[in-house]
Design an enzyme around this catalytic site. Structure first.
Site, short mmCIF file in Angstrom:
data_model
loop_
_atom_site.label_atom_id
_atom_site.label_comp_id
_atom_site.label_asym_id
_atom_site.label_seq_id
_atom_site.Cartn_x
_atom_site.Cartn_y
_atom_site.Cartn_z
N GLU A 167 3.71 0.26 -23.88
CA GLU A 167 2.84 -0.88 -24.20
C GLU A 167 3.66 -2.17 -24.28
O GLU A 167 3.19 -3.24 -23.94
CB GLU A 167 2.13 -0.64 -25.55
CG GLU A 167 1.08 0.46 -25.50
CD GLU A 167 0.70 0.94 -26.91
OE1 GLU A 167 1.58 1.52 -27.60
OE2 GLU A 167 -0.44 0.73 -27.31
N ASP A 178 -9.61 3.79 -23.78
CA ASP A 178 -10.51 4.96 -23.70
C ASP A 178 -11.72 4.71 -24.57
O ASP A 178 -11.68 3.89 -25.49
CB ASP A 178 -9.77 6.23 -24.14
CG ASP A 178 -9.10 6.05 -25.48
OD1 ASP A 178 -7.96 5.54 -25.50
OD2 ASP A 178 -9.71 6.38 -26.51
#
Ligand code: ADE
Length: 232
Positions: A4, A194
């Site tokens: 990330e 998600d």
């Protein structure tokens, strides 16, 4: 997670600052040439060689970093999250939370405040800098619910519903409490990888969308920092 942070470290040409964390801790701190920005990652687990995730590492890393860098004014918690379709999230949606809360600290002891203590909600609606970033960049607000699992139980769902959670992650509620203890402003920048109320397993969608979310963060972080710097 390292994945990330990596595109942002590269884009901002950040260098390791080795003096922030004691050697016993696996965390890493990076900074820019003017030392006006510090980026902290949680490093890897010594036994399993995977990235450290979850509330314990988030709280310990931020709190230890603040001991070394007490003049920091604003904490930015940038990372991925699961998003709720029913609250307007899609893959790639960015949320700047107005609240942090836990969904997996169930401490029900009748006639005591332990239940609410466990949920540990932190109200961020009066954080002017987070409000400004959200409004200027047109991002969503709402509750970021946190726990130490990628999946979620029926009991977690009930607590997330009670908080009208917009997104779910594994760090933000802990960092919200640390920021409050230290009296620091907090801007969460959470990109949806998600869909919690979708039909695919979280890990599948998460792995498929992790690198595009990291790229989205790398594009978004400089804009967020620009707004924060103007206000300082
Ligand atoms: N990070 C990304 N997706 C997540 C999810 N569904 N739950 C917790 N943390 C996440």
């Amino acid at each position: 997670m390292e994945a990330e942070a990596a595109p942002t470290i590269k884009k901002l040409a950040l260098q390791v600052l080795p003096t922030v964390f004691p050697s016993a801790l696996p965390y890493q701190c990076y900074t820019d040439s003017t030392k006006s920005l510090y980026l902290v990652t949680s490093g890897k687990d010594a036994t399993h060689a995977v990235d450290n995730v979850g509330t314990m590492h988030a709280a310990l890393a931020v709190s230890t970093a603040l001991m070394a860098l007490p003049d920091i004014k604003v904490i930015v918690n940038a990372g991925t999250c699961g998003g709720f379709i029913k609250r307007g999230c899609k893959i790639g949606t960015v949320v700047i939370p107005t609240k942090g809360a836990f969904h997996d600290r169930r401490i029900v002891i009748p006639s005591t405040p332990f239940e609410q203590y466990g949920i540990g909600a932190t109200d961020l609606t009066s954080c002017a800098i987070a409000n400004e970033v959200r409004e200027k960049l047109g991002y969503l607000g709402g509750c970021c619910s946190s726990g130490d699992s990628l999946d979620h139980s029926k009991e977690d769902d009930e607590i997330m519903e009670g908080n009208e959670a917009v997104v779910k992650c594994m760090e933000f509620a802990a960092i919200s409490q640390v920021a409050k203890m230290w009296g620091k402003d907090l801007v969460g920048v959470k990109v949806v990888t998600d869909l919690v109320d979708g039909d695919k397993p979280a890990f599948e969608e998460f792995m498929a969308n992790l690198s595009s979310a990291a790229e989205a963060l790398q594009a978004s972080i400089p804009q967020v920092l620009e707004i924060i710097k103007k206000e300082e």
